[in-house]
Each structure stands twice: as structure tokens, then as C-alpha cells.
Design a protein around this motif. Structure first.
Motif, PDB file in Angstrom:
ATOM      1  N   SER A 350     -12.608  10.965   0.646  1.00 51.31           N
ATOM      2  CA  SER A 350     -13.916  10.316   0.813  1.00 51.31           C
ATOM      3  C   SER A 350     -13.769   8.794   0.897  1.00 51.31           C
ATOM      4  N   PHE A 351     -12.910   8.229   0.066  1.00 47.47           N
ATOM      5  CA  PHE A 351     -12.712   6.779   0.057  1.00 47.47           C
ATOM      6  C   PHE A 351     -12.105   6.301   1.380  1.00 47.47           C
ATOM      7  N   THR A 352     -11.092   7.009   1.862  1.00 47.25           N
ATOM      8  CA  THR A 352     -10.420   6.605   3.097  1.00 47.25           C
ATOM      9  C   THR A 352     -11.345   6.703   4.294  1.00 47.25           C
ATOM     10  N   LEU A 353     -12.086   7.777   4.409  1.00 46.51           N
ATOM     11  CA  LEU A 353     -13.013   7.932   5.538  1.00 46.51           C
ATOM     12  C   LEU A 353     -14.070   6.840   5.524  1.00 46.51           C
ATOM     13  N   GLU A 354     -14.580   6.527   4.335  1.00 41.04           N
ATOM     14  CA  GLU A 354     -15.594   5.466   4.211  1.00 41.04           C
ATOM     15  C   GLU A 354     -15.024   4.125   4.681  1.00 41.04           C
ATOM     16  N   LYS A 355     -13.802   3.814   4.262  1.00 40.65           N
ATOM     17  CA  LYS A 355     -13.224   2.517   4.599  1.00 40.65           C
ATOM     18  C   LYS A 355     -12.822   2.432   6.070  1.00 40.65           C
ATOM     19  N   PHE A 356     -12.390   3.523   6.648  1.00 39.96           N
ATOM     20  CA  PHE A 356     -12.061   3.494   8.072  1.00 39.96           C
ATOM     21  C   PHE A 356     -13.327   3.350   8.921  1.00 39.96           C
ATOM     22  N   ARG A 357     -14.438   3.898   8.468  1.00 40.86           N
ATOM     23  CA  ARG A 357     -15.694   3.709   9.215  1.00 40.86           C
ATOM     24  C   ARG A 357     -16.093   2.234   9.192  1.00 40.86           C
ATOM     25  N   GLU A 358     -15.890   1.577   8.054  1.00 42.80           N
ATOM     26  CA  GLU A 358     -16.171   0.141   7.972  1.00 42.80           C
ATOM     27  C   GLU A 358     -15.179  -0.666   8.811  1.00 42.80           C
TER      28      GLU A 358
END
Length: 421
Positions: A350-358
Motif C-alpha cells: 500500500s505504501f509503495t503504490l501510494e508513493k509511486f502514484r505521487e
């Protein structure tokens, strides 16, 4: 004395052990950015090992490749050369050269896909053997090792000992190896380079200055391109020049003072039986840029699964995470984050997907490169972690441990996330 062993043309040499018909021929092992990891169909041949790391040495690989199709991408040949035999090098073939260029230079080149399971296994078995012959051994990379002979072999007997060791490796493993020896790890490594191919060289204390004086500064282990250019601006082009520039180099700070000691063979760095891992990462370059963001994030899901498994296998808890996207036309977008969470795959996904979207600041441009890494490990001390998340993270940690056990037993693709389809 300290010895340094470098397995000559290691990947190609392993292939020759496996297939003696390759002896004496132009052989090269090539690699691609794992064109199989993003397949939607599960693979039973996918393996993950954490014995060795380094350039061209992935921790994740397929146990088998179809050599007829591995390098082909439609009508094009993809990939780079990772190792070439000396017969192939005579045609100008070098490490990191494109497969297409290598075949142009040597049309009869025998080009092989990598068999990393074989390379990892042979390196590990050799290290086990060396540990019975030398009291203290350090695995520096998959094809390089250091050994400490001090207090074990008299300095006067060093040459005979390493020559015998070289012969025994040839007999037991059929692997060619070059060996250098000196009082310093880094002078020993330079001695190995001068002994190649399949040679032995011992540099005694009184020989160090004459041995290193004409070696270009950029060839010394640990001298990066930027530092080499800095030294050249001051007229320091060889290690001999560095010896004569003690005051200048030592005025540049602690790291430069340590490096000067290495230049002189006076660093006193020990052979380390185990070296701590500084970071764990995974990255992939795409043959074709990815424009579809659903496909991009499907691939990120897959990479995180493998990344998480490696972190769990090594038993560490990162606190700093770095992410990077490489665009087709717009350069890179990268960022780093620090947070204290008990490591588990659910959190990481969840953390990685959120940061890659940003991180995806050019959503209409194709993506050529995805990278993620984790560093700054801490022990699993509950007082160190985010108290608001620790209860849930502890539950998810137990789930991640169970997933790790299943993937070890049945393969990396036995359990996959819904975002991977």
C-alpha cells in the motif's frame, strides 16, 4: 598476507563446467532485464537466492531459459554481455556491450542465456571449500573472495600456497582463477588484475611502491569517477602521483585520508567473514515504454512482492525507502521516505503504490524504468515503531512470514496479489 581470488570469466567458466563442448570456443553469457517477471501466467521455475549480490547478479531469476528465444524481441536482439570468454574477447567483445554488437563482431559467438542458479551454487560451493583451506574468508562478490593467511602461512611460503590453492580449485571445480597476495586487501586485488588470466602474483612490502606507481588512479578499487577527475585536476593521474601528494589528499577529509592509506597498502583493513547488507532493492528496465498506468501499477505490485520476499529472507527491518521512475522522454522522478513500521508485505504494497502514484508527475509519458530500494535497518524492537500501527503491523507480519514460507517451498508465484492480474 591477504589473498584475493578472482574467478576468470566466471559465468562462462561455469557454463563450460556444465558443458565441456564449449571449451576453447567463443562463448558469452548475456542478460536482459528479466523479460519474464511480469508474465501473467505463474512460473514454477522462478527462484530467489540471497547468497551473492553485485553487478549482473540478480537475486531473482528463472531456473531455466529457452536459449532460442531469450534474446529475441520480435525482429530485434535485446540484452547485454555479462561475461565473455577470452576467445570471445579477442574479437573485441566486452562486458556491458550489447548482444547485437557482440554478434556483429563475432558472428560465430555462442551466446548463452544466464543460469544464475548454477552460478550462485558453484560460488557457494567454492566458498565452502575455501573455508576449509583458509582460516578467514570473505565473499566479496559472486566471483571474488578475500582470504587472510596471517598467522597461518609464513609470508615466504605465500606463493607456493596460493599456487597450490589455484591448482586445487582447478582440479576440484574445473574453474580457472587468478590470485593476488599482499599485506593489503586492495593491493592484493590489484595484484590479481595484473596476474590475469589464470595467474598468481605476490606483492611483498618492499615491492608495493614500484608495483603501483604507474597504475592509473581510476583503476584503484574504490576510486569513483568524480574523485578520479578531482585528482586529475591536481595532476594526480597515477597511484605514484598520489603517493607524492600526501598533504593535499589528506587535507580533503577522512575518506580521502583512508583512501591514501589504501594507495600505500597501509590501510590495515581486515578480511571480514561476513559483510553487513547496506540496502535491498529491485529494479527493471522495460524493452518497450509502458504508457498504460494500470499495467504500470500491475508491474509495481509484482516487483513489491519479490522485494518484500527478499527483505523477509534477509531478516531485516528497513526504515528508509527510495522510489524512482524513469520516463521515456522526461528524465527521472525520484523520492525518499523515512518511517518506522514493523516490516510486512501488506504495508509495503500500500505504501509503495501510494508513493509511486505521487511520483508519476508525467502521467502521459511512457515509463522505461522502475526502481525501489530499502535501507537503514533496525532491530525488531516494538519501542522503535509507530505505536498507532504496531498492533496491525504485528498481525500482518505473521501473515508475511507465512507467505514467505509458502513461496520458499512452492515458488514465488504460488501466492500473488489481486493487483497483479
Amino acid at each position: 598476507m591477504i589473498i584475493h581470488l578472482d574467478l576468470d570469466c566466471f559465468f562462462a567458466s561455469c557454463e563450460r563446467v556444465h558443458n565441456s563442448s564449449l571449451n576453447g570456443k567463443c562463448v558469452a553469457v548475456g542478460g536482459r532485464g528479466d523479460p519474464f517477471i511480469f508474465d501473467k501466467n505463474p512460473s514454477r521455475n522462478k527462484k530467489l537466492m540471497t547468497l551473492n549480490t553485485g553487478a549482473f547478479v540478480p537475486s531473482l531469476f528463472h531456473a531455466e531459459h529457452d536459449s532460442r528465444h531469450y534474446f529475441k524481441d520480435g525482429d530485434k536482439m535485446r540484452g547485454i554481455i555479462t561475461t565473455a570468454s577470452y576467445e570471445a574477447r579477442a574479437y573485441g567483445i566486452k562486458t556491458a556491450m550489447s548482444v547485437h554488437e557482440a554478434l556483429r563482431l563475432c558472428p560465430h559467438l555462442i551466446l548463452l542465456p544466464p543460469n544464475h542458479l548454477l552460478y550462485h551454487t558453484m560460488s557457494h560451493e567454492l566458498m565452502e571449500y575455501l573455508s576449509t583451506a583458509v582460516p578467514v574468508m570473505e565473499q566479496y562478490s559472486i566471483d571474488e573472495m578475500f582470504g587472510d593467511l596471517r598467522g597461518w602461512i609464513d609470508e615466504a611460503d605465500t606463493y607456493e600456497f596460493v599456487r597450490h590453492l589455484q591448482n586445487q580449485i582447478s582440479i576440484e571445480f574445473k574453474l580457472p582463477v587468478s590470485i593476488g597476495a599482499s599485506r593489503s586487501k586492495w593491493i592484493a586485488k590489484l595484484a590479481t588484475s595484473s596476474a590475469k588470466p589464470y595467474g598468481v602474483r605476490v606483492i611483498h612490502n618492499h615491492e608495493i611502491e614500484s608495483f603501483v606507481k604507474d597504475i592509473p588512479i581510476g583503476e584503484f578499487p574504490g576510486v569513483g569517477k568524480a574523485f578520479s577527475l578531482k585528482m586529475e585536476r591536481y595532476g594526480i593521474k597515477s597511484i605514484g602521483d598520489a603517493w607524492r601528494s600526501e598533504t593535499l589528499i589528506q587535507s580533503w577529509g577522512t575518506q580521502s585520508r583512508e583512501l591514501y592509506g589504501r594507495f600505500r597498502g597501509e590501510d590495515n583493513e581486515s578480511v571480514q567473514p561476513s559483510r553487513s547488507r547496506k540496502g535491498i532493492g529491485i529494479s527493471r528496465s522495460m524493452d518497450h515504454p509502458v504508457h498504460d498506468r494500470d499495467e504500470l501499477f500491475r508491474r509495481i505490485h509484482i516487483l513489491v512482492r519479490h522485494w518484500s520476499h527478499t527483505i523477509m529472507k534477509l531478516g531485516v527491518n528497513p526504515t528508509t525507502y527510495s522510489f524512482s521512475l524513469g520516463y521515456e522522454n522526461w528524465g527521472n522522478s525520484k523520492k525518499q521516505y523515512t518511517l518506522y513500521r514493523l516490516f510486512n508485505e501488506t504495508f509495503l504494497q500500500s505504501f509503495t503504490l501510494e508513493k509511486f502514484r505521487e511520483l508519476d508527475i508525467y502521467p502521459h509519458s511512457g515509463i522505461r524504468y522502475i526502481a525501489m530500494s530499502a535501507t537503514k535497518f533496525i532491530h525488531h524492537d516494538p519501542k522503535s515503531f509507530n505505536l498507532l500501527e504496531i498492533q496491525n503491523d504485528t498481525k500482518m507480519r505473521s501473515l508475511t512470514e507465512a507467505l514467505t514460507t509458502m513461496r520458499d517451498k512452492y515458488g514465488m508465484d504460488i501466492v500473488r496479489g489481486g493487483g497483479e492480474f
